[in-house]
Structure formats: structure tokens, C-alpha cells
Motif scaffolding. Structure first.
Motif, short mmCIF file in Angstrom:
data_model
loop_
_atom_site.label_atom_id
_atom_site.label_comp_id
_atom_site.label_asym_id
_atom_site.label_seq_id
_atom_site.Cartn_x
_atom_site.Cartn_y
_atom_site.Cartn_z
N LEU A 81 47.76 20.63 81.19
CA LEU A 81 47.09 21.26 80.06
C LEU A 81 47.49 22.73 79.97
O LEU A 81 47.85 23.23 78.89
N HIS B 34 51.91 15.83 73.75
CA HIS B 34 51.30 17.14 73.90
C HIS B 34 49.85 16.93 74.32
O HIS B 34 49.06 16.41 73.54
N LEU B 35 49.54 17.28 75.53
CA LEU B 35 48.19 17.08 76.05
C LEU B 35 47.25 18.09 75.41
O LEU B 35 47.35 19.28 75.66
N SER B 36 46.37 17.61 74.57
CA SER B 36 45.44 18.51 73.91
C SER B 36 44.19 18.71 74.77
O SER B 36 43.92 17.94 75.69
N TYR B 37 43.46 19.74 74.46
CA TYR B 37 42.20 19.97 75.16
C TYR B 37 41.30 18.75 75.00
O TYR B 37 40.63 18.32 75.93
N THR C 177 45.92 16.90 85.55
CA THR C 177 45.56 17.08 84.15
C THR C 177 45.49 18.56 83.78
O THR C 177 46.07 18.98 82.78
N TYR D 156 36.82 23.63 78.40
CA TYR D 156 37.36 22.36 78.88
C TYR D 156 36.75 21.98 80.23
O TYR D 156 36.31 20.85 80.42
N PRO E 67 38.88 28.75 75.94
CA PRO E 67 39.10 27.31 75.89
C PRO E 67 39.23 26.67 77.26
O PRO E 67 38.82 25.52 77.44
N VAL E 68 39.78 27.39 78.20
CA VAL E 68 39.89 26.83 79.56
C VAL E 68 38.51 26.59 80.14
O VAL E 68 38.22 25.56 80.74
N ALA F 149 42.47 15.94 77.33
CA ALA F 149 42.23 16.33 78.72
C ALA F 149 40.73 16.29 79.01
O ALA F 149 40.30 15.83 80.07
N MET G 197 51.15 23.15 78.95
CA MET G 197 51.53 22.68 77.61
C MET G 197 50.86 23.46 76.50
O MET G 197 51.20 23.28 75.35
#
Lengths: 242, 242
Positions: free
Chosen positions: A95, B78-81, A91, B172, B168-169, B84, A98
Motif C-alpha cells: 500500500l 493498484h492496491l487502494s486503501y 499489505t 487505514y 490516510p495511513v 487494503a 503503490m
DNA sequence: GATTTTCATATGTCTTACAATTAGGATTTG
DNA sequence: CAAATCCTAATTGTAAGACATATGAAAATC
């Protein structure tokens, strides 16, 4: 005017969710066998292929495992750290790839997380952990080591650092984050000179851990972070020019 | 002697893996449409139900989304946050519930991770973040607030704290860890007295962030961790007795 | 009693068919 | 001619039935 957070359609998704809920709520215990596909089909008043699609969804999440044969069936899976870990890497990797994450942002996140367990690692590291760390430093020192092998060893080094904290939850979370970054790290070409510097910093970290010196471990990690991010910036700048 | 890392059987799993690899390797780009189920069936020399099972596996991982109709089909998602993130919560929650993680270990991991982004949050927090934090403190101060609502607000508070780091990483990774712990937190009954103490510590954190004081933020978080873990120990001890 | 055979059961796969949905073109209508 | 309508083709969603295959357990056999 079709809002619907999730289409009411897709029977297989509904059934999957229903079974998932049952597992989450504890109505289905680990190791327990689900009704056979035919029975489930009857219970939910759908056809067997539909049930199967639902089961495949759950299998994709490692929630169940299936077994053929007379005493076979679908069983609630015991989710191990290993499996959860692999899922997380998949995952996270997707992420990152993308969402055009910059090397810098990813680096910042990675080192922030790693520094989080540095104090614990300094406190609890065993000799086995130290040995792993030293072994990876040895690997990294090999001349003619390809860049990818260098990066892989780097990941292994940091994995060992995280594991030294002795908290499996922490290991699971961090190892996923670190490993997901490997593709990004692989994009960087490590010159001989930068390798020497990185190995030096790795040695500092190992030394600090050996002394159980949390502050020194953190300081070394901070230096490594700073250097890695500089390196990333330089590489990207050079690539933009050339 | 049947070792087989993964059974060669299960055509649908093979096909799913094959398509997954294509996406990971970039041979299938985000938004691109996969061949129709019939075409895939022909390409892989299997039947359509088998292809469908493979697609459901991928859909369960949010790797693809399907659409009906003339121009429909399966599209690389499109894998969004957000997605995920949800996946990570599901996985982490299951992992925690299935592996008998002690409250103490989970707590340690959670606060270690949160303290990792405290310096960044202190540096980058905006007024909007501060406002969110204060709002949650307000919610927590309401008398007659049920325990679960208190815990939910607690999660929201820490979520805001993490988001304030502006990475953002990091968000997440951490939000998943924090939210996955909520069921464990919900097991604890918060007395009026302990709530007052927690709210006080939350206020300390918000104040420190407002002053952009990283050291004070960390110190407050440390106190909160210590208190939460004590609380957990007491609750479990009381439960063991009575 | 140990070994082999058979059998029942379950998943894995294929085939065929039909329903539902949707975009776009053909048709009709104003 | 423009616009609304209908139709059609393509595609996924679902169903039903059949056969293949694996597997454990019971039954038959030596």
C-alpha cells in the motif's frame, strides 16, 4: 450498463467466498477438516480444478492449510498473530509503495500510533523489555553499522517498545505499521551525527520507561518524531537539489 | 526430522511467491500486464492449471486482477486503501475470533489507537467531519434502534473521528482495528440507560473537536473507554451468572 | 510382538479439450 | 466513403480424466 459490484462469474471466487463465510460464521471450526476436493466439486457442481483454485485463494489468506496423504485434506487454519502480522506487513508495504505516501505522512502515522501505547508500556514494561531496548541501543551505537542494519535495529527497538504495552492486539496492529515503514526509512542515509542524536533519544525513552514515567516517554517520543521528520525533509530537499 | 521452514513443494506457491517478489521489487509495475497463462506455464515449466492456482493466490491478495478476452490477462493491481482496508478487516476479524481475545484487551487496544489520532483530529477536523459525527449521534439517539444498528453507527462515528485526523495511513490502520471489533461489540446489549451515557460522551467528543480542544477530546475518549470497558465487564459477569 | 509391506485415500500436477468473452480487423451494407 | 456488422484470434474460465506422490493405517511377515 454493467455495474455489478463483483462479477457474478468466477466460480472459484464464489466458492472461496462461500467457504470463507462458513468459517467466519463458525460453521467450520478451527482444525476441522473440509470435505475432500472431489466431494467439494460434487457439492458445488464444479470440477476439481475449480475447487482447487478456490482453496488456493483461501490458502493465500492463511484461512486453510492443506496436507497430503491418506488422512490429508484442507483444514481450517488457526490464524496466529504471527501469520496475521506477516500478512499485514505485506499489505501495508504494498500500500505504501503503490500510493506514493510521503515520508512525512507515514512518519506522522507511525509516531501517533506508537505514542498511543507509550503510557501502557511505561506502566507494564518488564525488565526483559528494558533489556531488549538497551540491547538495540547498543547495536545502534556500533560504528561502521550499515544504514540498513541501523534501520532494522530501529524497527526492533520500536517493536520492543510496542510489545512492552502487553496488549497483543496492539502489538499486532502497530508492529505491522512500523515494519511496513522500514523501506521508507531505508531511503534515508543516517549520518554519524544524526545517529548520535537518535540514540540519545532512544536512551531517553528507555530511561523514561525504566522510571515508568509515561509523560517523559511521550515527550521523548515526540522529540524523536520531530527530529525524524526534520531529517526526512532535509534528506528529500537535498536529494531534490543534488 | 522434517523441519523445512516452508515445504519446497507446492509449485503454485513458489510461482506465486516469485511473481509477488517481482511486484514488490518493482520488476512488475502497477497496471502492467503479466504474460499469458500459457506463456507463464512455459516460463516456469509447469502446466497451466498450476499457473492458474498461483494467479488465484495473488488475486486473493488483491495483487493482480484478471480480465478475459482478446486483450485480457492478469494485470498488476493498484492496491487502494479501500481494498487494503477490507483485507485488514477480514484478517483482524478472524484473528480476534480465533484467539479468544477478551473484550477488555480489544477495547484497550481500540481506544489507545483512537486516542492516538485525537490531537490530530482536533487540529484538522473540517466542518464536514463534524457534520458526520453529529449525524451519527442523531442516529444513535433514535428510539427503537436495534443494537446492531447502534453498534454500526458507533463504528461510523469512530471512523469519522479517525478520518478527521487527515492522515490516510492512520485511517487505514485504525479503521481496520475499529471495524474488526464490531462483532465483539455486537455481543453487548446496550440498555437505554447506557445508550444515553454513550451518546452524551459522543457529544462531548464532538464538542471538543468543534472547539479544536485536543485535551478535552482525549479526556472524553478516556471516559468513553472507561465506561465501555465497565459495561463489557458487567455484561460478561451477568452472562456468567445467569 | 515388532517390523515390513501393501493399500487406500487424498492432494499435487499434467494433458487435452471446450466454452465464454473481448478487441480489433475484415467484410458487408447503406 | 462511412457505418454497421460479422468474423477471427487471443485469452481466461471450466471441465474431465489420468498419473504422480505423500501418508496413515491395515495387513502380512519375520
Amino acid at each position: 450498463m454493467k455495474i455489478m459490484p463483483s462479477n457474478p462469474a468466477d466460480l472459484s471466487a464464489q466458492i472461496a467466498q462461500s467457504i470463507r463465510d462458513a468459517i467466519l460464521a463458525g460453521r467450520l471450526l478451527v482444525g476441522e477438516r473440509l470435505p475432500s476436493e472431489s466431494e467439494l466439486a460434487e457439492q458445488f457442481s464444479v470440477s476439481r480444478p475449480t475447487v482447487r483454485e478456490a482453496l488456493k485463494r483461501l490458502a493465500a489468506q492463511n484461512l486453510i492449510r492443506t496436507q497430503r496423504g491418506a488422512t490429508g485434506g484442507a483444514f481450517v487454519n488457526h490464524l496466529s498473530y504471527e501469520e496475521a502480522h506477516n500478512q499485514q506487513i505485506t499489505t501495508s508495504t504494498l500500500l505504501l509503495s503503490m500510493n506514493a505516501i510521503s515520508f512525512d505522512v507515514a512518519c506522522e502515522a507511525r509516531y501517533a500510533l506508537e505514542r498511543a501505547c507509550a503510557p501502557l508500556s511505561a506502566q507494564r514494561r518488564t525488565d526483559a523489555h528494558l533489556k531488549s531496548l538497551r540491547a538495540e541501543i547498543g547495536t545502534q551505537s556500533e560504528p561502521d553499522l550499515p544504514d540498513e542494519a541501523f534501520c532494522a535495529s530501529d524497527v526492533a527497538f520500536h517493536r520492543a517498545l510496542v510489545d512492552a504495552a502487553g496488549n497483543p492486539v496492539l502489538s499486532y496492529q502497530l508492529a505491522g505499521a512500523v515494519e511496513a515503514m522500514q523501506p521508507l526509512m531505508n531511503m534515508i542515509t543516517f549520518t554519524a551525527r544524526s545517529r548520535v542524536r537518535i540514540i540519545g533519544l532512544h536512551s531517553q525513552i528507555a530511561d523514561a520507561l525504566e522510571r515508568s514515567d509515561a509523560a517523559a516517554t511521550d515527550a521523548s517520543l515526540l522529540r524523536l518524531e520531530s527530529y525524524t521528520r526534520d531529517l526526512g525533509r532535509d534528506v528529500l530537499a537535498a536529494r531534490a537539489k543534488g
